[in-house]
Design a protein around this motif. Structure first.
Motif, PDB file in Angstrom:
ATOM      1  N   THR A 208       0.891  -1.178   0.057  1.00 19.61           N
ATOM      2  CA  THR A 208      -0.106  -0.011   0.133  1.00 19.61           C
ATOM      3  C   THR A 208       0.920   1.124  -0.160  1.00 19.61           C
ATOM      4  O   THR A 208       1.956   1.184   0.669  1.00 19.61           O
ATOM      5  CB  THR A 208      -0.958   0.035   1.349  1.00 19.61           C
ATOM      6  OG1 THR A 208      -1.636   1.223   1.239  1.00 19.61           O
ATOM      7  CG2 THR A 208      -0.163  -0.119   2.621  1.00 19.61           C
ATOM      8  N   ALA A 209       0.243   2.311  -0.770  1.00 20.31           N
ATOM      9  CA  ALA A 209       0.897   3.496  -0.641  1.00 20.31           C
ATOM     10  C   ALA A 209       0.903   4.293   0.826  1.00 20.31           C
ATOM     11  O   ALA A 209       1.480   5.339   1.005  1.00 20.31           O
ATOM     12  CB  ALA A 209       0.491   4.562  -1.848  1.00 20.31           C
ATOM     13  N   GLY A 210       0.137   3.761   1.468  1.00 20.73           N
ATOM     14  CA  GLY A 210      -0.031   4.377   3.024  1.00 20.73           C
ATOM     15  C   GLY A 210      -1.375   4.689   3.366  1.00 20.73           C
ATOM     16  O   GLY A 210      -1.794   5.582   3.804  1.00 20.73           O
ATOM     17  N   VAL A 211      -2.657   3.851   2.951  1.00 15.93           N
ATOM     18  CA  VAL A 211      -3.975   3.873   3.268  1.00 15.93           C
ATOM     19  C   VAL A 211      -4.002   3.312   4.890  1.00 15.93           C
ATOM     20  O   VAL A 211      -4.445   2.319   5.032  1.00 15.93           O
ATOM     21  CB  VAL A 211      -4.981   3.354   2.356  1.00 15.93           C
ATOM     22  CG1 VAL A 211      -6.254   3.299   2.657  1.00 15.93           C
ATOM     23  CG2 VAL A 211      -4.564   3.848   0.843  1.00 15.93           C
ATOM     24  N   VAL A 212      -4.002   4.464   5.727  1.00 16.18           N
ATOM     25  CA  VAL A 212      -4.000   3.984   7.051  1.00 16.18           C
ATOM     26  C   VAL A 212      -5.335   3.356   7.509  1.00 16.18           C
ATOM     27  O   VAL A 212      -5.035   2.442   8.261  1.00 16.18           O
ATOM     28  CB  VAL A 212      -3.880   5.451   7.881  1.00 16.18           C
ATOM     29  CG1 VAL A 212      -3.936   5.240   9.347  1.00 16.18           C
ATOM     30  CG2 VAL A 212      -2.386   5.933   7.756  1.00 16.18           C
ATOM     31  N   PRO A 213      -6.368   3.628   7.186  1.00 19.28           N
ATOM     32  CA  PRO A 213      -7.585   2.790   7.544  1.00 19.28           C
ATOM     33  C   PRO A 213      -7.163   1.303   6.863  1.00 19.28           C
ATOM     34  O   PRO A 213      -7.632   0.309   7.759  1.00 19.28           O
ATOM     35  CB  PRO A 213      -8.677   3.392   6.939  1.00 19.28           C
ATOM     36  CG  PRO A 213      -8.399   4.765   6.590  1.00 19.28           C
ATOM     37  CD  PRO A 213      -6.851   4.798   6.233  1.00 19.28           C
ATOM     38  N   GLY A 214      -6.744   1.254   6.118  1.00 18.34           N
ATOM     39  CA  GLY A 214      -6.511  -0.117   5.396  1.00 18.34           C
ATOM     40  C   GLY A 214      -5.723  -0.833   6.113  1.00 18.34           C
ATOM     41  O   GLY A 214      -5.962  -1.941   6.381  1.00 18.34           O
TER      42      GLY A 214
END
Ligand code: SAH
Length: 355
Positions: A208-214
């Motif tokens: 991930t590029a940094g999708v925090v909720p994911g």
């Protein structure tokens, strides 16, 4: 079957069992179908030889078995091969929705690098996929069918003695898997299922590029797959310059989510770091990267810049070695695996339907 997967492909084993019962067939047909689809990579219903013809025709009429055809392949001299798949038609402009997946041959491994979306909603400054038009999410069956299509194309099986055996799958093709979380994770579980390819969870990596909720959801669900984070810059401002997603999820929040993940899972995270001269390879960048790496259970995968968007240049071999050594001297696990598939537009950041 759920509305999300109205077809045989992409359905979980228990969903298939329920589906066959719901059309008046014995439940065991579900397992048979699952094995045909996910273990033997059936391309058409005619390969379901244990199914009576009438049942196959019934399923055919229901449109239960769509295909994700390969429309082009290109092979690099290094053994890596890129395939373009047609994922239907975009209703807005009647264009074919094309996606790419790559069969990477490197260091004794054969890795399928697959796409989770058609294009990408993000605009990372260094990545060619970001320059494409975004045409939507892929369904789980379209995600796993990239693996199955590549395996058929390569004549690959999961047999232990097969020199073409698939060893790894990485969700590092087009798109942001955590912006298509449900379908991406469903796909990973299909690949992992013992009645399918039975690919070990440690051989499946979601990036991930940094999708925090994911990341938080991945952690709380205790997902068994590897997690990779495209870090690419160790400083909030500098990262914002090259990755617009930093506006939405700040670097400190991202690192906090990653630390929570490594703590909960007991596993290291893999940071990917695209080396871009004059952007993120200076002394101060090394220092900040070392500080991050020392504060998180991680490995770092260094990737040379493969595109020349904005006329940014690829680092020289000397620059790469120097950067890697500066990290290693601090005891950081930093690797540079090169860029297989570069000559066919199949290396990291190059997937934009060219080459
Ligand atoms: N959206 C997800 C999945 C794509 S992974 C993610 O960002 O993690 C694609 C990887 O290729 C990312 O780690 C990205 O940092 C890297 N990459 C993108 N463009 C690149 C380029 N031009 N050169 C080298 N690596 C690149």
């Amino acid at each position: 079957m759920s509305e999300e997967t109205p077809i045989l492909k992409g359905a979980l084993l228990e969903e298939l069992t329920e589906f066959f019962k719901s059309i008046g067939e014995p439940g065991y047909r579900g397992k048979q179908a699952f094995i045909r689809i996910n273990r033997f990579q059936a391309r058409t219903l005619s390969e379901f030889t244990e199914f009576p013809l009438a049942l196959r025709e019934k399923l055919e009429a229901m449109g239960a078995f769509p295909d994700l055809p390969i429309i082009q392949t290109s092979k690099d001299a290094d053994g890596t091969e890129k395939a373009v798949f047609a994922a239907g038609t975009d209703r807005r402009d009647e264009e074919t929705k094309k996606i790419e997946a790559v069969w990477i041959v490197s260091e004794g491994r054969r890795t399928a690098c697959i796409s989770s979306q058609v294009g990408c909603t993000l605009n990372c400054a260094f990545c060619a996929t970001g320059t494409m038009k975004f045409r939507g999410n892929l369904k789980a069956w379209q995600i796993v069918d990239q693996v199955y299509g590549l395996m058929r194309h390569r004549g690959s099986s999961m047999a232990a003695d097969d020199p073409e055996r698939l060893t790894n799958v990485v969700f590092m093709g087009m798109g942001e898997p955590f912006y298509n979380y449900d379908q991406a994770l469903r796909a990973a579980h299909l690949l992992h299922n013992p009645h399918g390819l039975n690919l070990g969870a440690r051989h499946i990596t979601i990036s991930t590029a940094g999708v925090v909720p994911g990341i938080e959801r991945f952690t709380s669900e205790g997902q068994p797959f590897n997690l990779a984070i495209s870090l690419n810059h160790p400083d909030p401002e500098g990262r914002r310059d090259i990755m617009d997603i930093t506006d939405r999820f700040s670097l400190p929040d991202l690192l906090a989510a990653v630390r929570a993940y490594t703590k909960a899972s007991g596993k290291p995270v893999m940071f990917e770091f695209v080396m871009i001269p004059d952007k993120n390879m200076g002394k101060e960048n090394v220092e900040k990267l070392v500080a991050i790496a020392k504060s998180v259970n991680c490995k770092i995968n260094l990737i040379p810049l493969n595109t020349n968007l904005h006329n940014w240049r690829r680092p020289t071999d000397e620059e790469m070695v120097e950067f890697q050594n500066a990290l290693r001297q601090e005891g950081i696990l930093a690797f540079n695996r090169g860029s297989p598939g570069r000559r066919v537009g199949g290396a990291c950041g190059m997937l934009a339907l060219t080459g």
